[in-house]
Scaffold this motif. Sequence first.
Motif, PDB file in Angstrom:
ATOM      1  N   ALA A  25      -0.989 -39.685 -41.127  1.00  0.00           N
ATOM      2  CA  ALA A  25       0.084 -40.338 -41.880  1.00  0.00           C
ATOM      3  C   ALA A  25       1.391 -40.273 -41.100  1.00  0.00           C
ATOM      4  N   ASP A  26       1.684 -39.118 -40.519  1.00  0.00           N
ATOM      5  CA  ASP A  26       2.914 -38.972 -39.742  1.00  0.00           C
ATOM      6  C   ASP A  26       2.888 -39.841 -38.492  1.00  0.00           C
ATOM      7  N   GLU A  27       1.758 -39.831 -37.803  1.00  0.00           N
ATOM      8  CA  GLU A  27       1.648 -40.610 -36.558  1.00  0.00           C
ATOM      9  C   GLU A  27       1.864 -42.092 -36.805  1.00  0.00           C
ATOM     10  N   GLY A 103      20.388 -36.229 -35.138  1.00  0.00           N
ATOM     11  CA  GLY A 103      19.180 -37.038 -35.117  1.00  0.00           C
ATOM     12  C   GLY A 103      17.968 -36.196 -35.454  1.00  0.00           C
ATOM     13  N   ILE A 104      17.049 -36.774 -36.225  1.00  0.00           N
ATOM     14  CA  ILE A 104      15.806 -36.076 -36.566  1.00  0.00           C
ATOM     15  C   ILE A 104      14.750 -36.463 -35.535  1.00  0.00           C
ATOM     16  N   GLU A 105      14.227 -35.470 -34.841  1.00  0.00           N
ATOM     17  CA  GLU A 105      13.234 -35.717 -33.784  1.00  0.00           C
ATOM     18  C   GLU A 105      11.944 -36.267 -34.380  1.00  0.00           C
ATOM     19  N   LYS A 106      11.215 -37.084 -33.668  1.00  0.00           N
ATOM     20  CA  LYS A 106      11.622 -37.584 -32.373  1.00  0.00           C
ATOM     21  C   LYS A 106      12.385 -38.904 -32.497  1.00  0.00           C
ATOM     22  N   ALA A 107      11.901 -39.763 -33.369  1.00  0.00           N
ATOM     23  CA  ALA A 107      12.411 -41.142 -33.352  1.00  0.00           C
ATOM     24  C   ALA A 107      13.891 -41.248 -33.712  1.00  0.00           C
ATOM     25  N   ALA A 129      10.050 -29.118 -39.697  1.00  0.00           N
ATOM     26  CA  ALA A 129       9.041 -28.053 -39.735  1.00  0.00           C
ATOM     27  C   ALA A 129       7.669 -28.568 -39.320  1.00  0.00           C
ATOM     28  N   LYS A 130       7.346 -29.806 -39.709  1.00  0.00           N
ATOM     29  CA  LYS A 130       5.986 -30.306 -39.433  1.00  0.00           C
ATOM     30  C   LYS A 130       5.704 -30.387 -37.938  1.00  0.00           C
ATOM     31  N   HIS A 131       6.756 -30.514 -37.116  1.00  0.00           N
ATOM     32  CA  HIS A 131       6.544 -30.583 -35.675  1.00  0.00           C
ATOM     33  C   HIS A 131       6.131 -29.241 -35.100  1.00  0.00           C
ATOM     34  N   GLN A 132       6.393 -28.175 -35.849  1.00  0.00           N
ATOM     35  CA  GLN A 132       6.019 -26.859 -35.346  1.00  0.00           C
ATOM     36  C   GLN A 132       4.710 -26.375 -35.956  1.00  0.00           C
ATOM     37  N   VAL A 160      20.594 -39.010 -38.997  1.00  0.00           N
ATOM     38  CA  VAL A 160      19.999 -40.284 -38.574  1.00  0.00           C
ATOM     39  C   VAL A 160      18.494 -40.134 -38.357  1.00  0.00           C
ATOM     40  N   ASP A 161      17.729 -41.059 -38.927  1.00  0.00           N
ATOM     41  CA  ASP A 161      16.296 -41.111 -38.649  1.00  0.00           C
ATOM     42  C   ASP A 161      15.871 -42.584 -38.637  1.00  0.00           C
ATOM     43  N   ASP A 162      14.623 -42.820 -38.246  1.00  0.00           N
ATOM     44  CA  ASP A 162      14.166 -44.213 -38.213  1.00  0.00           C
ATOM     45  C   ASP A 162      13.718 -44.686 -39.592  1.00  0.00           C
ATOM     46  N   THR A 163      12.880 -43.875 -40.256  1.00  0.00           N
ATOM     47  CA  THR A 163      12.335 -44.316 -41.542  1.00  0.00           C
ATOM     48  C   THR A 163      12.355 -43.186 -42.571  1.00  0.00           C
ATOM     49  N   ILE A 164      12.399 -43.591 -43.825  1.00  0.00           N
ATOM     50  CA  ILE A 164      12.084 -42.692 -44.934  1.00  0.00           C
ATOM     51  C   ILE A 164      10.792 -43.205 -45.547  1.00  0.00           C
ATOM     52  N   THR A 165       9.772 -42.349 -45.553  1.00  0.00           N
ATOM     53  CA  THR A 165       8.518 -42.732 -46.212  1.00  0.00           C
ATOM     54  C   THR A 165       8.430 -42.039 -47.566  1.00  0.00           C
ATOM     55  N   SER A 166       8.256 -40.724 -47.561  1.00  0.00           N
ATOM     56  CA  SER A 166       8.266 -39.972 -48.822  1.00  0.00           C
ATOM     57  C   SER A 166       9.647 -39.378 -49.094  1.00  0.00           C
ATOM     58  N   GLY A 167      10.443 -39.208 -48.047  1.00  0.00           N
ATOM     59  CA  GLY A 167      11.748 -38.564 -48.174  1.00  0.00           C
ATOM     60  C   GLY A 167      11.713 -37.074 -47.853  1.00  0.00           C
ATOM     61  N   THR A 168      10.523 -36.550 -47.590  1.00  0.00           N
ATOM     62  CA  THR A 168      10.368 -35.111 -47.340  1.00  0.00           C
ATOM     63  C   THR A 168      11.176 -34.658 -46.123  1.00  0.00           C
ATOM     64  N   THR A 169      11.077 -35.409 -45.045  1.00  0.00           N
ATOM     65  CA  THR A 169      11.756 -35.011 -43.799  1.00  0.00           C
ATOM     66  C   THR A 169      13.267 -35.038 -43.969  1.00  0.00           C
ATOM     67  N   MET A 170      13.781 -36.085 -44.599  1.00  0.00           N
ATOM     68  CA  MET A 170      15.228 -36.182 -44.783  1.00  0.00           C
ATOM     69  C   MET A 170      15.729 -35.071 -45.716  1.00  0.00           C
TER      70      MET A 170
HETATM   71  O1  PRP Z   1       9.938 -39.471 -45.379  1.00  0.00           O
HETATM   72  P1  PRP Z   1       8.788 -38.781 -44.726  1.00  0.00           P
HETATM   73  O2  PRP Z   1       7.506 -38.914 -45.522  1.00  0.00           O
HETATM   74  O3  PRP Z   1       9.084 -37.346 -44.400  1.00  0.00           O
HETATM   75  O4  PRP Z   1       8.447 -39.546 -43.382  1.00  0.00           O
HETATM   76  C1  PRP Z   1       9.454 -39.982 -42.482  1.00  0.00           C
HETATM   77  C2  PRP Z   1       9.398 -39.210 -41.207  1.00  0.00           C
HETATM   78  O5  PRP Z   1       8.130 -39.444 -40.570  1.00  0.00           O
HETATM   79  C3  PRP Z   1       8.347 -39.887 -39.233  1.00  0.00           C
HETATM   80  O6  PRP Z   1       8.401 -38.802 -38.378  1.00  0.00           O
HETATM   81  P2  PRP Z   1       7.166 -38.392 -37.489  1.00  0.00           P
HETATM   82  O7  PRP Z   1       7.135 -36.933 -37.370  1.00  0.00           O
HETATM   83  O8  PRP Z   1       5.931 -39.059 -37.998  1.00  0.00           O
HETATM   84  O9  PRP Z   1       7.441 -39.147 -36.133  1.00  0.00           O
HETATM   85  P3  PRP Z   1       8.463 -38.925 -34.946  1.00  0.00           P
HETATM   86  O10 PRP Z   1       8.337 -37.504 -34.505  1.00  0.00           O
HETATM   87  O11 PRP Z   1       7.968 -39.917 -33.956  1.00  0.00           O
HETATM   88  O12 PRP Z   1       9.828 -39.249 -35.472  1.00  0.00           O
HETATM   89  C4  PRP Z   1       9.713 -40.547 -39.276  1.00  0.00           C
HETATM   90  O13 PRP Z   1      10.292 -40.581 -37.980  1.00  0.00           O
HETATM   91  C5  PRP Z   1      10.471 -39.669 -40.234  1.00  0.00           C
HETATM   92  O14 PRP Z   1      11.052 -38.552 -39.596  1.00  0.00           O
END
Ligand code: PRP
Length: 216
Positions: A25-27, A103-107, A129-132, A160-170
């Motif tokens: 899902a993240d990828e 900026g929220i890594e990576k995108a 956290a999910k990246h670790q 700054v981030d590219d997308t909000i999907t669930s909002g968890t990361t933001m």
């Molecule tokens: O709102 P959420 O459900 O949390 O999803 C959004 C996040 O998912 C992606 O990150 P991801 O780690 O997949 O990719 P990236 O490392 O390439 O940014 C995207 O860049 C956001 O950070």
Amino acid sequence: MKNVDDLIASAAELAERGLSKGEIADELNVSRETASWLVERSGSTGYEEPDQPDAETTGASGPHDIHVDWSAVGRDSTRLTQIGRAMADLLLKEGEEVDLTIGIEKAGAPLATVVASELDTDLGSYAPAKHQWEEGDIEELGGSFSRNFAQIRDRECYVVDDTITSGTTMRETVESIREEGGDPVACVVIVDKQGIDEIEGVPVYSLIDVVRVGEE
Ligand SMILES: O=P(O)(O)OC[C@H]1O[C@H](OP(=O)(O)OP(=O)(O)O)[C@H](O)[C@@H]1O
């Protein structure tokens, strides 16, 4: 990535490599339910998780999700700069004391670089956290701010981030900034798939809101 068949093929490849549905899902920047549906459609025999998607959620025609492919922007520095400038423009209404963009890594990192340049702020970088995560309970992990970038304490900032999907990361990022002693003033993304106005009391701006029609 052009259509759902490409997504299904990518999901199958990732599943065969042993990625969990959450990681897929993240990828692919889709919801967890969509990732499950894509893997099932592919017939992949890769990694299986015990919880299967709810049939009512996915339905015979698939889950209600939207895959956002912004690689036409991401692969071209001129386009990326222009989109970053538009994101910076959205933030102009918020905060006169802001001197930091995170900026929220990576995108989110290259987009934040443009926003910081445009608004003449310092630049910070946050790894969620999910990246670790490798194994075990992700709740026990925290994200981290890179020491190679600006420090957070006692500073107002943009996120700054590219997308909000669930909002968890933001949400996690806003909470982490506060725990670090910073003050998040506004968030900005290219696409907000939740169409939300705020997260944890912080206004959220997006260039594109996804509005679902015909759903409860
Ligand atoms: O709102 P959420 O459900 O949390 O999803 C959004 C996040 O998912 C992606 O990150 P991801 O780690 O997949 O990719 P990236 O490392 O390439 O940014 C995207 O860049 C956001 O950070």
